[in-house]
Write a protein that holds these residues in place. Sequence first.
Motif, mmCIF file in Angstrom:
data_model
loop_
_atom_site.group_PDB
_atom_site.id
_atom_site.type_symbol
_atom_site.label_atom_id
_atom_site.label_comp_id
_atom_site.label_asym_id
_atom_site.label_seq_id
_atom_site.Cartn_x
_atom_site.Cartn_y
_atom_site.Cartn_z
ATOM 1 N N GLN A 188 -8.641 20.235 1.861
ATOM 2 C CA GLN A 188 -9.760 19.418 2.327
ATOM 3 C C GLN A 188 -9.490 17.946 2.023
ATOM 4 O OE1 GLN A 188 -13.501 20.595 0.613
ATOM 5 N NE2 GLN A 188 -14.725 19.227 1.867
ATOM 6 N N ILE A 189 -10.121 17.069 2.821
ATOM 7 C CA ILE A 189 -10.023 15.632 2.575
ATOM 8 C C ILE A 189 -11.424 15.030 2.598
ATOM 9 C CG2 ILE A 189 -9.055 13.427 3.353
ATOM 10 C CD1 ILE A 189 -6.920 15.014 4.879
ATOM 11 N N ASN A 190 -11.751 14.303 1.554
ATOM 12 C CA ASN A 190 -12.981 13.497 1.563
ATOM 13 C C ASN A 190 -12.663 12.248 2.366
ATOM 14 O OD1 ASN A 190 -15.024 11.617 1.004
ATOM 15 N ND2 ASN A 190 -15.426 12.502 -1.011
ATOM 16 N N PHE A 228 -6.497 19.867 -3.230
ATOM 17 C CA PHE A 228 -5.463 20.881 -3.106
ATOM 18 C C PHE A 228 -5.953 22.231 -3.633
ATOM 19 C CE2 PHE A 228 -3.400 16.735 -3.686
ATOM 20 C CZ PHE A 228 -2.683 16.663 -2.508
ATOM 21 N N ASP A 229 -5.266 23.292 -3.200
ATOM 22 C CA ASP A 229 -5.761 24.630 -3.544
ATOM 23 C C ASP A 229 -5.540 25.002 -5.007
ATOM 24 O OD1 ASP A 229 -3.041 25.153 -3.593
ATOM 25 O OD2 ASP A 229 -3.150 26.931 -2.314
ATOM 26 N N ASP A 230 -4.802 24.172 -5.746
ATOM 27 C CA ASP A 230 -4.644 24.428 -7.178
ATOM 28 C C ASP A 230 -5.751 23.769 -8.006
ATOM 29 O OD1 ASP A 230 -3.978 21.772 -6.997
ATOM 30 O OD2 ASP A 230 -1.972 21.968 -7.866
ATOM 31 N N GLY A 231 -6.745 23.180 -7.290
ATOM 32 C CA GLY A 231 -7.876 22.569 -7.959
ATOM 33 C C GLY A 231 -7.711 21.098 -8.280
ATOM 34 N N THR A 232 -6.526 20.552 -8.035
ATOM 35 C CA THR A 232 -6.287 19.135 -8.317
ATOM 36 C C THR A 232 -6.692 18.275 -7.113
ATOM 37 O OG1 THR A 232 -4.011 19.219 -7.500
ATOM 38 C CG2 THR A 232 -4.374 19.682 -9.838
ATOM 39 N N MET A 235 0.843 -1.198 0.000
ATOM 40 C CA MET A 235 0.000 0.000 0.000
ATOM 41 C C MET A 235 0.875 1.244 0.000
ATOM 42 S SD MET A 235 -2.851 1.227 2.784
ATOM 43 C CE MET A 235 -3.930 -0.163 2.436
ATOM 44 N N LYS A 236 0.594 2.174 -0.922
ATOM 45 C CA LYS A 236 1.332 3.432 -0.952
ATOM 46 C C LYS A 236 0.830 4.353 0.147
ATOM 47 C CE LYS A 236 0.597 6.534 -4.211
ATOM 48 N NZ LYS A 236 0.306 7.782 -3.458
ATOM 49 N N ILE A 237 1.752 5.030 0.807
ATOM 50 C CA ILE A 237 1.426 5.956 1.885
ATOM 51 C C ILE A 237 1.673 7.378 1.405
ATOM 52 C CG2 ILE A 237 2.046 6.709 4.209
ATOM 53 C CD1 ILE A 237 2.824 3.811 4.799
ATOM 54 N N ASP A 238 0.726 8.263 1.654
ATOM 55 C CA ASP A 238 0.869 9.669 1.295
ATOM 56 C C ASP A 238 1.268 10.467 2.525
ATOM 57 O OD1 ASP A 238 0.179 9.481 -1.475
ATOM 58 O OD2 ASP A 238 -1.884 9.117 -0.846
ATOM 59 N N ILE A 239 2.385 11.179 2.419
ATOM 60 C CA ILE A 239 2.894 12.022 3.496
ATOM 61 C C ILE A 239 2.525 13.465 3.160
ATOM 62 C CG2 ILE A 239 4.929 12.788 4.765
ATOM 63 C CD1 ILE A 239 6.315 10.186 3.724
ATOM 64 N N LEU A 240 1.802 14.112 4.031
ATOM 65 C CA LEU A 240 1.432 15.517 3.831
ATOM 66 C C LEU A 240 2.419 16.385 4.601
ATOM 67 C CD1 LEU A 240 -1.030 16.261 2.050
ATOM 68 C CD2 LEU A 240 -1.192 13.976 2.995
ATOM 69 N N GLY A 241 3.285 17.084 3.877
ATOM 70 C CA GLY A 241 4.262 17.961 4.502
ATOM 71 C C GLY A 241 5.682 17.467 4.304
ATOM 72 N N HIS A 286 -0.677 23.782 12.265
ATOM 73 C CA HIS A 286 -1.988 24.120 11.721
ATOM 74 C C HIS A 286 -2.471 23.035 10.751
ATOM 75 C CE1 HIS A 286 -1.753 27.995 13.656
ATOM 76 N NE2 HIS A 286 -0.592 28.226 13.085
ATOM 77 N N SER A 287 -2.172 21.807 11.077
ATOM 78 C CA SER A 287 -2.435 20.635 10.235
ATOM 79 C C SER A 287 -3.873 20.545 9.731
ATOM 80 C CB SER A 287 -2.101 19.365 11.035
ATOM 81 O OG SER A 287 -2.578 18.213 10.397
ATOM 82 N N VAL A 288 -4.023 20.427 8.414
ATOM 83 C CA VAL A 288 -5.334 20.177 7.818
ATOM 84 C C VAL A 288 -5.772 18.740 8.091
ATOM 85 C CG1 VAL A 288 -6.633 20.072 5.637
ATOM 86 C CG2 VAL A 288 -4.988 21.914 6.027
#
Length: 376
Positions: free
Chosen positions: A126-128, A137-141, A1-7, A155-157
């Motif tokens: 935002q996260i669904n 993401f704020d660029d619309g993607t 499973m791929k893990i996504d790291i935010l930051g 200030h973690s989302v």
Amino acid sequence: MKIDILGAGIGGLTTAVALEQKGIDYTIYESAETIKLAGTGIIMANNAMQVFQKLGLREELEALGNHISSLNITEASLKTVSKVDLSYFEQKYQVKNVAVHRGVLQQMLLKHIDTSKLKLGKRLVQINKEHPYTLKFDDGTTASSQAIIGADGIHSVVRKEFFPKFQIRKAKQVCWRGVVKYELPQDLIGELKEAWYNNLRFGFVQIAKDKVYWYALTTFNNSIDEHQKDQLKEKFNKFHPIVGELIGLTPVDQIHTDEVSDLKPISSWATGNVCLLGDAAHAMTPNLGQGACQAIEDAYVLSECLEKYPLQEAFKKYQKLRIAKAQSLVKTSWHIGKMAHVKNPFLAKCVNFMLKNSPEVMRKKQSEKLFKIATV
């Protein structure tokens, strides 16, 4: 499973390095458009250096920074009030304590990851939360995610979405930081000095042959006092002359002003296929110099758990191993900040007395707990 790291701060990058070494797939999403050689200084204490030893990066980092062997609380004159000698722990764990430029550390970590997995300019908004999660993401993607590590700061989302009951505490303190071209006298090169006087603190340490990192703190009542450089220098005019020199020689655009705050301890860092790391989980005030060090510990322990356990079990095991120590440091750092800025003259003398007379065995015991890393 791929893990996504935010930051892609120090915690996120160290996590990526550890996962890279274990062959665990990941992607890092970072809000900044570029990762520049920016920031000020940082101290990689014994516990963080133990992690870099395990990751095979110790010698490389030692060559980039400056070795320090003692931490000293002093009077404004730089006369020592309390000293923590780190040499015992250097010998015990066979690592040095290193002061280094934060940007230099980040650049080093970047060299040890697959940069094709680093996605810049991706500010999470935002996260669904229906699995698989959708990152917006704020660029619309958007991006679909099977598992998330929230390393996205105080200030973690990620925390806001999955752990909404939290409180960011304001310490009513302001911190100025700077890096200046300067060579300390030889007898000061191997130590950190932090001078306390009349609700003011000033610390400095060599981070490279010709560079010194310094920081200054005081309390405020209503709003942060954005001092001009000359005003800041005047504020610390009762301190040793070297303090004025460091402030005076620092370019204005290299002095950073921040309000001091932390994250009041929260009860959980992990839920489902999501967990928090670093400041997103346990942001602390800078009084112990352990914020980044604790994020680095998180990264190592989490990667060990992910190698040995299924994902959700790994996240829970990581939380169990790390939460008590990290939260204890959050509380201790908060209280030290309050103690260091007492305004009552009698209480200030009491604090000074306690620092001067705290037994060496007590300081050693506290350091022992700090430098011990959890075994998975």
